[in-house]
Design a protein around this motif. Structure first.
Motif, PDB file in Angstrom:
ATOM      1  N   CYS A   1      68.620 -80.426  -3.713  1.00  0.00           N
ATOM      2  CA  CYS A   1      68.006 -80.298  -5.029  1.00  0.00           C
ATOM      3  C   CYS A   1      67.721 -78.818  -5.283  1.00  0.00           C
ATOM      4  O   CYS A   1      67.462 -78.055  -4.346  1.00  0.00           O
ATOM      5  CB  CYS A   1      66.688 -81.069  -5.087  1.00  0.00           C
ATOM      6  SG  CYS A   1      66.812 -82.792  -4.585  1.00  0.00           S
TER       7      CYS A   1
ATOM      8  N   CYS B   1      65.141 -76.393  -3.095  1.00  0.00           N
ATOM      9  CA  CYS B   1      64.756 -77.019  -1.815  1.00  0.00           C
ATOM     10  C   CYS B   1      64.842 -76.002  -0.680  1.00  0.00           C
ATOM     11  O   CYS B   1      65.822 -75.274  -0.562  1.00  0.00           O
ATOM     12  CB  CYS B   1      65.665 -78.203  -1.521  1.00  0.00           C
ATOM     13  SG  CYS B   1      65.386 -78.897   0.127  1.00  0.00           S
TER      14      CYS B   1
ATOM     15  N   CYS C   1      68.060 -85.322   4.641  1.00  0.00           N
ATOM     16  CA  CYS C   1      68.805 -84.556   3.643  1.00  0.00           C
ATOM     17  C   CYS C   1      69.777 -83.572   4.277  1.00  0.00           C
ATOM     18  O   CYS C   1      70.817 -83.270   3.718  1.00  0.00           O
ATOM     19  CB  CYS C   1      67.852 -83.842   2.695  1.00  0.00           C
ATOM     20  SG  CYS C   1      67.210 -84.961   1.442  1.00  0.00           S
TER      21      CYS C   1
HETATM   22  S1  SF4 Z   1      64.323 -82.493   1.032  1.00  0.00           S
HETATM   23 FE1  SF4 Z   1      66.047 -83.585   0.053  1.00  0.00          FE
HETATM   24  S2  SF4 Z   1      65.128 -84.773  -1.650  1.00  0.00           S
HETATM   25 FE2  SF4 Z   1      63.653 -83.205  -1.019  1.00  0.00          FE
HETATM   26  S3  SF4 Z   1      64.052 -81.471  -2.416  1.00  0.00           S
HETATM   27 FE3  SF4 Z   1      65.253 -81.127  -0.527  1.00  0.00          FE
HETATM   28  S4  SF4 Z   1      67.293 -81.984  -0.979  1.00  0.00           S
HETATM   29 FE4  SF4 Z   1      65.848 -82.830  -2.513  1.00  0.00          FE
END
Ligand code: SF4
Ligand SMILES: Cc1ncc(C[n+]2csc(CCOP(=O)(O)OP(=O)(O)O)c2C)c(N)n1
Ligand code: SF4
Lengths: 264, 98
Positions: free
Chosen positions: A32, A35, A65
């Motif tokens: 995202c 992140c 992730c």
């Molecule tokens: S940990 Fe995963 S869900 Fe959370 S912001 Fe980062 S990429 Fe997105």
């Protein structure tokens, strides 16, 4: 004259001061926007480039992730089953002791399903590095409560906030493994500001350098955001992190050269 | 301001020093890979001189990419580039004497 120096005079090869390391591939990361996983990947890649150990490093990726991390670092990587990265890294390091071996794990991976593997690899003093990305939540699966979720913190499985009577206390894995004789270097860092990024990179470098000493395991926790899971903008999530995560997970060194900081 | 030296230790605004007329000052510039930028905005508060904003336009993924809204103020400090989660910022710096 300064006034006459335009962008074209500045943007020249001889004036280059920063560009993305070639140890990161050109694939666009799936994370995202904003992140911390991306920043942490980049710092590991930069350290590998600076130490010139690209062909001598093997990484073990988690479930979470960062499961696709092997697409983004141009080094040998092995995917492990959920939580089992320290066990896989143990085998790799024992079979190839001259390689630099690291795991990269989220808090769900390292502190929930993989608690046993983490604690035993630390206690055995395996000569590996563990990079532990703590965002207080299961990011990948939709923001469920993790062992690291703060008291009162909302998640999809604690919609009214984590309640100590019902859900227990958050787990400080990093402080916990620092107590074990097998850990040589244990530190907590963050990657949300330029200053914290510089410090975190030094810690990552230290964790790689320590493998030459063969004196035990190095663990670098990186407190990070999961802005999607926390349902905040990236900039707000970093602010929230500093205000709410740092009091419970304070950045700083916990164990240096096998000795707990502030003890003895 | 007679008697107050600009290099006084407790002068916390280092940009006074950098931009004092008699000093060689660094002139910087950034190149943002617009297609890879996700518009997360993390670089905006990281810039000490307020160079960066998000564009009104979007890239092919629909993200408002970052750009130098105030290019003259860039010192090439690399702060924006080292906090960028996607490594999309390249930084150049040149010393310019006045
Ligand atoms: S940990 Fe995963 S869900 Fe959370 S912001 Fe980062 S990429 Fe997105
Ligand atoms: C054996 C097993 N159990 C459960 C899952 C579901 N699962 C996938 S990722 C994940 C948690 C990941 O959280 P974390 O390690 O904190 O990483 P993040 O996504 O936040 O980076 C879970 C429970 C799985 N893939 N395999
Ligand atoms: S290099 Fe420094 S001054 Fe220039 S835009 Fe980036 S953060 Fe701002």
């Amino acid at each position: 004259m300064a006034e006459n120096t335009g962008i074209k005079d500045v943007v020249r090869d001889e004036n280059l001061v920063y560009k993305k390391t070639s140890v990161l591939t050109d694939k666009v990361m799936h994370y995202c926007p904003g992140c911390g996983h991306g920043t942490a990947h980049r710092l590991i890649a930069e350290v590998i480039e600076e130490m010139e150990i690209q062909s001598g490093t093997i990484g073990v990726t988690p479930v979470g992730c960062a499961v696709l991390m092997y697409n983004y670092l141009d080094i040998d990587m092995q995917e492990a089953a959920h939580g089992r990265a320290p066990a896989v890294a143990t085998a790799i390091k024992r079979l190839m002791p001259d390689k630099y071996v690291f795991t990269y794990q989220g808090d769900g991976d390292l502190a929930a399903i993989g608690t046993a593997e983490t604690i035993h690899a630390c206690n055995r003093g395996e000569n590996i590095a563990i990079f532990f990305i703590n965002n207080g939540i299961y990011g990948m699966t939709g923001g469920q409560m993790a062992p690291t979720t703060l008291l009162g913190m909302k998640s999809s499985t604690s919609p009214y906030g984590r309640d100590v009577h019902m859900m227990g206390n958050p787990l400080k894995m990093t402080e916990l493994v620092a107590q074990l004789p097998g850990t040589w270097y244990v530190t907590r860092q963050a990657v949300h500001t330029p200053a914290s990024v510089r410090k975190a990179k030094k810690a990552i470098r230290q964790a790689f350098e320590n493998q030459k000493l063969k004196k035990g395991l190095s663990l670098v926790e990186i407190v990070s955001n999961c802005n999607s899971g926390w349902k905040m903008s990236p900039v707000d999530s970093n602010k929230w992190m500093a205000e709410n995560m740092f009091p419970f997970y304070p950045p700083g060194d916990i164990k240096l050269e096998g000795k707990l900081v502030g003890k003895e | 301001m007679a008697g107050i030296p600009i290099f006084e230790k407790h002068n916390t605004n280092k940009y006074n020093i950098l931009y004092s007329d008699t000093m060689a000052k660094p002139k910087g510039s950034i190149i943002v890979d617009r297609e890879r930028c996700k518009g997360c905005e993390i670089c905006v508060p990281a810039c000490p001189t307020g160079v960066i904003s998000l564009a009104r336009e979007v890239n092919s993924k629909g993200y408002h990419f970052s750009y130098m809204a105030n290019p003259d103020a860039c010192t090439g400090c690399t702060n924006c580039a080292i906090v960028c989660p996607d490594g999309v910022i390249t930084v150049y710096r040149k010393k310019v004497s006045t």
